[in-house]
Design an enzyme around this catalytic site. Structure first.
Site, PDB file in Angstrom:
ATOM      1  N   THR A   5       3.619 -11.540   5.943  1.00 12.45           N
ATOM      2  CA  THR A   5       4.579 -11.437   4.691  1.00 12.45           C
ATOM      3  C   THR A   5       5.905 -11.722   4.806  1.00 12.45           C
ATOM      4  O   THR A   5       6.495 -11.726   5.657  1.00 12.45           O
ATOM      5  CB  THR A   5       4.456  -9.608   4.391  1.00 12.45           C
ATOM      6  OG1 THR A   5       3.118  -9.225   4.525  1.00 12.45           O
ATOM      7  CG2 THR A   5       5.169  -9.146   3.034  1.00 12.45           C
TER       8      THR A   5
ATOM      9  N   TRP B  19       8.600  -6.511   6.532  1.00 12.68           N
ATOM     10  CA  TRP B  19       7.583  -5.571   6.652  1.00 12.68           C
ATOM     11  C   TRP B  19       6.692  -5.733   7.582  1.00 12.68           C
ATOM     12  O   TRP B  19       5.544  -5.417   7.808  1.00 12.68           O
ATOM     13  CB  TRP B  19       6.911  -5.425   5.453  1.00 12.68           C
ATOM     14  CG  TRP B  19       7.709  -5.110   4.217  1.00 12.68           C
ATOM     15  CD1 TRP B  19       7.604  -6.156   3.241  1.00 12.68           C
ATOM     16  CD2 TRP B  19       8.614  -4.196   3.599  1.00 12.68           C
ATOM     17  NE1 TRP B  19       8.593  -5.783   2.428  1.00 12.68           N
ATOM     18  CE2 TRP B  19       9.308  -4.480   2.548  1.00 12.68           C
ATOM     19  CE3 TRP B  19       8.906  -3.023   4.410  1.00 12.68           C
ATOM     20  CZ2 TRP B  19      10.325  -3.801   1.976  1.00 12.68           C
ATOM     21  CZ3 TRP B  19      10.084  -2.276   3.868  1.00 12.68           C
ATOM     22  CH2 TRP B  19      10.424  -2.535   2.613  1.00 12.68           C
TER      23      TRP B  19
ATOM     24  N   GLN C  12     -10.861  31.264  -7.525  1.00  9.60           N
ATOM     25  CA  GLN C  12     -11.830  29.862  -7.970  1.00  9.60           C
ATOM     26  C   GLN C  12     -10.868  28.638  -7.872  1.00  9.60           C
ATOM     27  O   GLN C  12     -11.711  27.634  -7.383  1.00  9.60           O
ATOM     28  CB  GLN C  12     -12.277  30.222  -9.225  1.00  9.60           C
ATOM     29  CG  GLN C  12     -13.270  31.386  -9.120  1.00  9.60           C
ATOM     30  CD  GLN C  12     -13.728  31.521 -10.562  1.00  9.60           C
ATOM     31  OE1 GLN C  12     -13.505  31.163 -11.521  1.00  9.60           O
ATOM     32  NE2 GLN C  12     -14.941  32.631 -10.620  1.00  9.60           N
TER      33      GLN C  12
ATOM     34  N   ARG D 192      -3.416  32.903   3.910  1.00 10.15           N
ATOM     35  CA  ARG D 192      -2.327  33.219   2.940  1.00 10.15           C
ATOM     36  C   ARG D 192      -2.741  34.016   2.013  1.00 10.15           C
ATOM     37  O   ARG D 192      -3.678  33.979   1.178  1.00 10.15           O
ATOM     38  CB  ARG D 192      -1.838  31.911   2.610  1.00 10.15           C
ATOM     39  CG  ARG D 192      -0.894  32.089   1.181  1.00 10.15           C
ATOM     40  CD  ARG D 192       0.360  32.754   1.976  1.00 10.15           C
ATOM     41  NE  ARG D 192       1.543  32.554   0.816  1.00 10.15           N
ATOM     42  CZ  ARG D 192       2.717  32.850   1.090  1.00 10.15           C
ATOM     43  NH1 ARG D 192       3.042  33.336   2.052  1.00 10.15           N
ATOM     44  NH2 ARG D 192       3.599  32.590  -0.101  1.00 10.15           N
TER      45      ARG D 192
ATOM     46  N   GLY E 113       4.570 -11.323  -0.935  1.00  7.73           N
ATOM     47  CA  GLY E 113       3.701 -10.333  -0.328  1.00  7.73           C
ATOM     48  C   GLY E 113       2.161 -10.330  -0.552  1.00  7.73           C
ATOM     49  O   GLY E 113       1.621 -10.956   0.267  1.00  7.73           O
TER      50      GLY E 113
ATOM     51  N   GLY F 125      -8.423 -13.980   7.562  1.00  6.56           N
ATOM     52  CA  GLY F 125      -9.437 -13.482   8.365  1.00  6.56           C
ATOM     53  C   GLY F 125      -8.765 -12.388   9.222  1.00  6.56           C
ATOM     54  O   GLY F 125      -9.549 -11.371   9.429  1.00  6.56           O
ATOM     55  N   CYS F 126      -7.816 -12.408   9.706  1.00 11.97           N
ATOM     56  CA  CYS F 126      -7.152 -11.317  10.675  1.00 11.97           C
ATOM     57  C   CYS F 126      -6.788  -9.932   9.812  1.00 11.97           C
ATOM     58  O   CYS F 126      -7.020  -9.107   9.993  1.00 11.97           O
ATOM     59  CB  CYS F 126      -5.874 -11.767  11.301  1.00 11.97           C
ATOM     60  SG  CYS F 126      -5.943 -13.392  12.316  1.00 11.97           S
TER      61      CYS F 126
ATOM     62  N   GLU G 207      -1.671  -4.532   3.834  1.00 10.97           N
ATOM     63  CA  GLU G 207      -3.067  -5.047   4.123  1.00 10.97           C
ATOM     64  C   GLU G 207      -3.692  -5.224   2.649  1.00 10.97           C
ATOM     65  O   GLU G 207      -5.147  -5.045   2.619  1.00 10.97           O
ATOM     66  CB  GLU G 207      -3.984  -4.185   5.002  1.00 10.97           C
ATOM     67  CG  GLU G 207      -3.193  -3.758   6.163  1.00 10.97           C
ATOM     68  CD  GLU G 207      -2.948  -4.992   7.187  1.00 10.97           C
ATOM     69  OE1 GLU G 207      -3.157  -6.119   6.920  1.00 10.97           O
ATOM     70  OE2 GLU G 207      -2.324  -4.511   8.205  1.00 10.97           O
ATOM     71  N   GLY G 208      -2.992  -5.476   1.471  1.00 11.49           N
ATOM     72  CA  GLY G 208      -3.490  -5.741   0.137  1.00 11.49           C
ATOM     73  C   GLY G 208      -3.319  -4.496  -0.660  1.00 11.49           C
ATOM     74  O   GLY G 208      -3.897  -3.329  -0.160  1.00 11.49           O
TER      75      GLY G 208
END
Length: 380
Positions: A128, A158, A275, A264, A133, A233-234, A359-360
């Site tokens: 990156t 990053w 509920q 609590r 990015g 690929g990594c 990572e996307g």
């Protein structure tokens, strides 16, 4: 509630419980302090190596050679401690080590992989850039020929483990396409500076790498990676770990919320008896269990050699998105107590904001899935 353990082998359960015990003993007592101080627990690397967690899904060179599901379960337990710890392990194994294991020469593998697997050295992955990015094809970092050497110039941003790494896998544009290079710490012209004032992944080192005329020998190039297929690929390896890992953070949030809600007292009864609280817990558990089944299915596909990139995108998109929603919902159950480091929930939620992006991004994974469904690429 789904008897998930029954879907695992004895070895997979043993690995998961071993990592869970390690996190309980070595991470949970100190993680709030590390997060508050912005300290990455890199001193744990040799212990992680001793447990066989660094590059654990790789074979040879001191790596454990486990299956993909075991690696995913380890990521889940590490991220139940903190996303920063899982990031340290996944960047080490799935990015730094994997790039050398998959694309490196035998000499590069022998030099780096045993030390990285043992935690005696740390690695990072420089893809990156400040302006590129989600579009790594636009990278500006260049590698130029100078006699028999290469000279690298550019910036990477990053980068997890950047300033503490002993070796960086750096991707650069050449006249022959994008290539990868191994840049050892201390190489003249190579510097790393940490990103400060983070509100997320504070127990993780995040850096900017600067390459100012870094001269490397021919032997520094990864010989078997050419073009974007190498770094992508990594990244696919690292994304797989996140499919499991994010669920660890979600599980920790849900367990914390259940424990808090049953003790609590408000309006003369535990808030777990109301509920609306039970609806939040039920919905959160439902998404967690669905995510676990999805992760396990993808892990089995990977172990069978059938996992496709768009399937990993589907897993990361769903599981990180649901994990962050579980964290936010669980925080509301704790009320004001949920914003302190006495409890892990907002720390997990803050970390997951980064996991949602790296990572996307979610948007990129939506487009990957969209392309798989329609056959039309919408990236440009």
């Amino acid at each position: 509630m789904l008897d998930f353990d029954s879907l695992l082998t004895d070895e997979e359960r043993l690995i998961q419980h071993t990592v869970r015990d390690f996190v309980a003993d070595r991470v949970r007592p100190a993680i709030a302090e590390w997060f508050e101080q912005g300290v990455s627990p890199v001193e744990l690397a040799p212990e992680l190596g001793k447990l066989g967690l660094l590059g654990m899904h790789l074979t040879g060179y001191g790596c454990a050679g486990t299956n993909a599901v075991s690696y995913g379960l380890a990521c889940l337990e590490l991220e139940a401690g903190d996303s920063g710890l899982r990031s340290l392990v996944s960047v080490q194994g799935s990015l730094s080590m994997y790039s050398i294991w998959k694309y490196g020469s035998e000499e590069q593998k022998q030099e780096w992989l045993p030390r990285l697997a043992a935690g005696q050295a740390l690695g990072c992955f420089g893809l990156t850039e400040p302006d590129f990015g989600s579009n790594p094809a636009g990278m500006r970092t260049r590698a130029e020929r100078s006699g028999t050497d290469w000279v690298l110039t550019g910036n990477k941003m990053w980068i997890t483990n950047g300033s503490v790494a002993d070796v960086a896998t750096v991707w650069a544009r050449t006249d022959d396409g994008i290539r990868g290079f191994l840049v050892p710490r201390g190489t003249p012209g190579f510097t790393a500076s940490d990103v400060r004032h983070k509100l997320s992944l504070r127990a993780s080192t995040t850096s900017e790498l600067t390459l100012d005329g870094v001269r490397l020998p021919e032997s520094a190039m990864l010989p078997h990676a050419r073009g974007l297929a190498g770094p992508l690929g990594c990244l696919n390896e690292a994304r797989f770990g996140i499919v499991f890992g994010a669920l660890g953070a979600a599980r920790d949030c849900l367990n914390t919320a259940i424990e808090y809600a049953t003790t609590r007292i408000q309006f003369d009864r535990p808030i777990a008896g109301f509920q609306l609280t039970q609806a939040k817990l039920a919905d959160a558990s439902l998404e967690l269990y669905k995510g676990l089944l999805l992760a396990l299915h993808l892990g089995r596909l990977k172990d069978d050699g059938k996992l496709r990139a768009e399937q990993v995108s589907l897993g990361k998109l769903n599981n990180v998105r649901e994990a962050i929603e579980i964290a936010r919902t669980c925080r509301t159950i704790l009320g004001g107590s949920g914003i302190t480091l006495e409890y892990p929930i907002l720390r997990h939620a803050n970390n997951l904001e980064s996991v949602l992006t790296y990572e996307g991004t979610s948007e990129v994974h939506q487009l990957v899935v969209g392309q798989a469904l329609t056959g039309i690429a919408a990236f440009r």
